[in-house]
Structure formats: C-alpha cells, structure tokens
Write a protein that holds these residues in place. Structure first.
Motif, mmCIF file in Angstrom:
data_model
loop_
_atom_site.group_PDB
_atom_site.id
_atom_site.type_symbol
_atom_site.label_atom_id
_atom_site.label_comp_id
_atom_site.label_asym_id
_atom_site.label_seq_id
_atom_site.Cartn_x
_atom_site.Cartn_y
_atom_site.Cartn_z
ATOM 1 N N MET A 13 7.320 -5.788 3.255
ATOM 2 C CA MET A 13 7.341 -4.421 3.949
ATOM 3 C C MET A 13 6.263 -3.986 4.028
ATOM 4 O O MET A 13 5.735 -3.362 5.093
ATOM 5 C CB MET A 13 8.517 -3.491 3.355
ATOM 6 C CG MET A 13 9.772 -4.173 3.278
ATOM 7 S SD MET A 13 10.454 -4.418 5.158
ATOM 8 C CE MET A 13 10.454 -2.858 5.787
ATOM 9 N N ALA A 14 5.302 -4.158 2.994
ATOM 10 C CA ALA A 14 3.782 -3.452 3.057
ATOM 11 C C ALA A 14 2.910 -4.081 4.155
ATOM 12 O O ALA A 14 2.316 -3.586 4.907
ATOM 13 C CB ALA A 14 3.085 -3.457 1.645
ATOM 14 N N GLY A 15 3.512 -5.518 4.093
ATOM 15 C CA GLY A 15 2.364 -6.249 5.298
ATOM 16 C C GLY A 15 2.930 -5.846 6.706
ATOM 17 O O GLY A 15 2.032 -5.567 7.561
ATOM 18 N N ILE A 16 4.179 -5.658 6.934
ATOM 19 C CA ILE A 16 4.782 -5.284 8.102
ATOM 20 C C ILE A 16 4.213 -4.083 8.421
ATOM 21 O O ILE A 16 3.664 -3.757 9.482
ATOM 22 C CB ILE A 16 6.078 -5.432 8.210
ATOM 23 C CG1 ILE A 16 6.690 -6.900 8.209
ATOM 24 C CG2 ILE A 16 6.787 -4.490 9.243
ATOM 25 C CD1 ILE A 16 8.273 -7.053 7.968
ATOM 26 N N ALA A 17 4.313 -3.087 7.310
ATOM 27 C CA ALA A 17 3.875 -1.772 7.726
ATOM 28 C C ALA A 17 2.138 -1.648 8.092
ATOM 29 O O ALA A 17 1.635 -0.856 9.071
ATOM 30 C CB ALA A 17 4.083 -0.735 6.655
ATOM 31 N N TYR A 18 1.411 -2.323 7.165
ATOM 32 C CA TYR A 18 -0.015 -2.448 7.593
ATOM 33 C C TYR A 18 -0.216 -3.063 9.177
ATOM 34 O O TYR A 18 -1.065 -2.203 9.804
ATOM 35 C CB TYR A 18 -0.430 -3.527 6.840
ATOM 36 C CG TYR A 18 -1.870 -3.575 7.004
ATOM 37 C CD1 TYR A 18 -3.085 -2.680 6.671
ATOM 38 C CD2 TYR A 18 -2.547 -4.936 7.579
ATOM 39 C CE1 TYR A 18 -4.366 -2.789 6.997
ATOM 40 C CE2 TYR A 18 -3.708 -5.145 7.707
ATOM 41 C CZ TYR A 18 -4.754 -4.153 7.692
ATOM 42 O OH TYR A 18 -5.985 -4.481 8.040
ATOM 43 N N PHE A 19 0.642 -3.968 9.725
ATOM 44 C CA PHE A 19 0.190 -4.659 10.662
ATOM 45 C C PHE A 19 0.628 -3.639 11.963
ATOM 46 O O PHE A 19 -0.026 -3.514 12.904
ATOM 47 C CB PHE A 19 0.866 -6.014 11.003
ATOM 48 C CG PHE A 19 0.195 -7.107 10.240
ATOM 49 C CD1 PHE A 19 -1.142 -7.366 10.648
ATOM 50 C CD2 PHE A 19 0.697 -7.703 9.181
ATOM 51 C CE1 PHE A 19 -1.848 -8.469 9.878
ATOM 52 C CE2 PHE A 19 -0.007 -8.757 8.637
ATOM 53 C CZ PHE A 19 -1.328 -8.976 9.074
ATOM 54 N N ILE A 20 1.802 -3.012 11.458
ATOM 55 C CA ILE A 20 2.250 -1.776 12.574
ATOM 56 C C ILE A 20 1.276 -0.570 12.945
ATOM 57 O O ILE A 20 0.695 -0.238 13.770
ATOM 58 C CB ILE A 20 3.650 -1.283 12.562
ATOM 59 C CG1 ILE A 20 4.768 -2.293 12.657
ATOM 60 C CG2 ILE A 20 3.689 -0.154 13.128
ATOM 61 C CD1 ILE A 20 6.066 -1.874 12.019
ATOM 62 N N TRP A 21 0.684 -0.254 11.580
ATOM 63 C CA TRP A 21 -0.305 0.743 11.590
ATOM 64 C C TRP A 21 -1.586 0.360 12.199
ATOM 65 O O TRP A 21 -2.123 1.126 12.967
ATOM 66 C CB TRP A 21 -0.456 1.224 10.204
ATOM 67 C CG TRP A 21 -1.556 2.232 9.901
ATOM 68 C CD1 TRP A 21 -1.614 3.523 10.083
ATOM 69 C CD2 TRP A 21 -2.963 1.872 9.562
ATOM 70 N NE1 TRP A 21 -3.049 3.903 9.986
ATOM 71 C CE2 TRP A 21 -3.813 3.074 9.532
ATOM 72 C CE3 TRP A 21 -3.690 0.786 9.154
ATOM 73 C CZ2 TRP A 21 -5.089 3.369 8.965
ATOM 74 C CZ3 TRP A 21 -4.906 0.779 8.665
ATOM 75 C CH2 TRP A 21 -5.592 2.007 8.686
ATOM 76 N N LYS A 22 -1.825 -0.894 11.997
ATOM 77 C CA LYS A 22 -3.138 -1.508 12.542
ATOM 78 C C LYS A 22 -3.214 -1.634 14.276
ATOM 79 O O LYS A 22 -3.864 -1.152 14.758
ATOM 80 C CB LYS A 22 -3.426 -2.885 11.993
ATOM 81 C CG LYS A 22 -4.923 -3.389 12.170
ATOM 82 C CD LYS A 22 -5.020 -4.678 11.637
ATOM 83 C CE LYS A 22 -6.343 -5.312 12.083
ATOM 84 N NZ LYS A 22 -6.700 -6.514 11.287
ATOM 85 N N SER A 23 -1.964 -1.839 14.645
ATOM 86 C CA SER A 23 -1.679 -2.141 16.031
ATOM 87 C C SER A 23 -1.748 -0.860 16.655
ATOM 88 O O SER A 23 -2.286 -0.656 17.943
ATOM 89 C CB SER A 23 -0.546 -3.087 16.274
ATOM 90 O OG SER A 23 0.627 -2.371 16.038
ATOM 91 N N ARG A 24 -1.070 0.296 16.192
ATOM 92 C CA ARG A 24 -1.068 1.603 16.914
ATOM 93 C C ARG A 24 -2.234 2.143 16.788
ATOM 94 O O ARG A 24 -2.660 2.769 17.678
ATOM 95 C CB ARG A 24 -0.018 2.384 15.859
ATOM 96 C CG ARG A 24 1.559 2.183 16.274
ATOM 97 C CD ARG A 24 2.500 2.989 15.415
ATOM 98 N NE ARG A 24 3.671 2.699 15.841
ATOM 99 C CZ ARG A 24 4.707 3.521 15.720
ATOM 100 N NH1 ARG A 24 4.504 4.725 15.359
ATOM 101 N NH2 ARG A 24 5.907 3.210 16.199
#
Length: 75
Positions: free
Chosen positions: A57-68
């Motif tokens: 979940m932390a990895g998914i949140a990081y990639f979403i944050w990075k793409s936004r």
C-alpha cells in the motif's frame, strides 16, 4: 452500483467469520503448548506476514503521489 456495494459488504462479512475461527484455533494451540518457542515463532510469522500489505500500500501510494506531482508540474 448499490447492488455492488451490498454484495461487497456481504462478501467481506462472510469472509471475516473464517478469519475469526482461525484466530481462536491458533490461540487454543498456543495455550496448550508446553514451551514458549512455538508462540514466539507464530508471533514472528504473523509480524512477517503483516509487513507486506503495508509495504504494498505504501508503494502504491508513493507512485500515485509521484504521478500526481508530475502532472501538476507539467501544467
């Protein structure tokens, strides 16, 4: 849409009963054991298995944050 939500809630509730039964079985096995090494091993295993969903979940949140963040800087 409402049917999907109700079906999802029903499935989550149906699956949670099996998880509660397993926890009671583990507790009974640990309480009947003579040594504490089995209890420590099971506790370590639980912690080991618990880490991976949080990392995922932390990895998914990081990639979403990075793409936004990337799309905001491009605008």
């Amino acid at each position: 849409m409402r049917t999907r939500i109700l079906l999802s809630a029903f499935l989550i509730l149906a699956l949670s009963f099996d998880a509660e039964a397993q926890c009671a079985m583990c507790r009974a096995v640990l309480e009947s054991g003579e040594s504490q090494s089995a209890a420590e091993g099971i506790n370590d295993g639980i912690l080991y298995l618990m880490i991976f969903p949080y990392l995922l979940m932390a990895g998914i949140a990081y990639f979403i944050w990075k793409s936004r963040k990337k799309t905001r800087t491009q605008e």
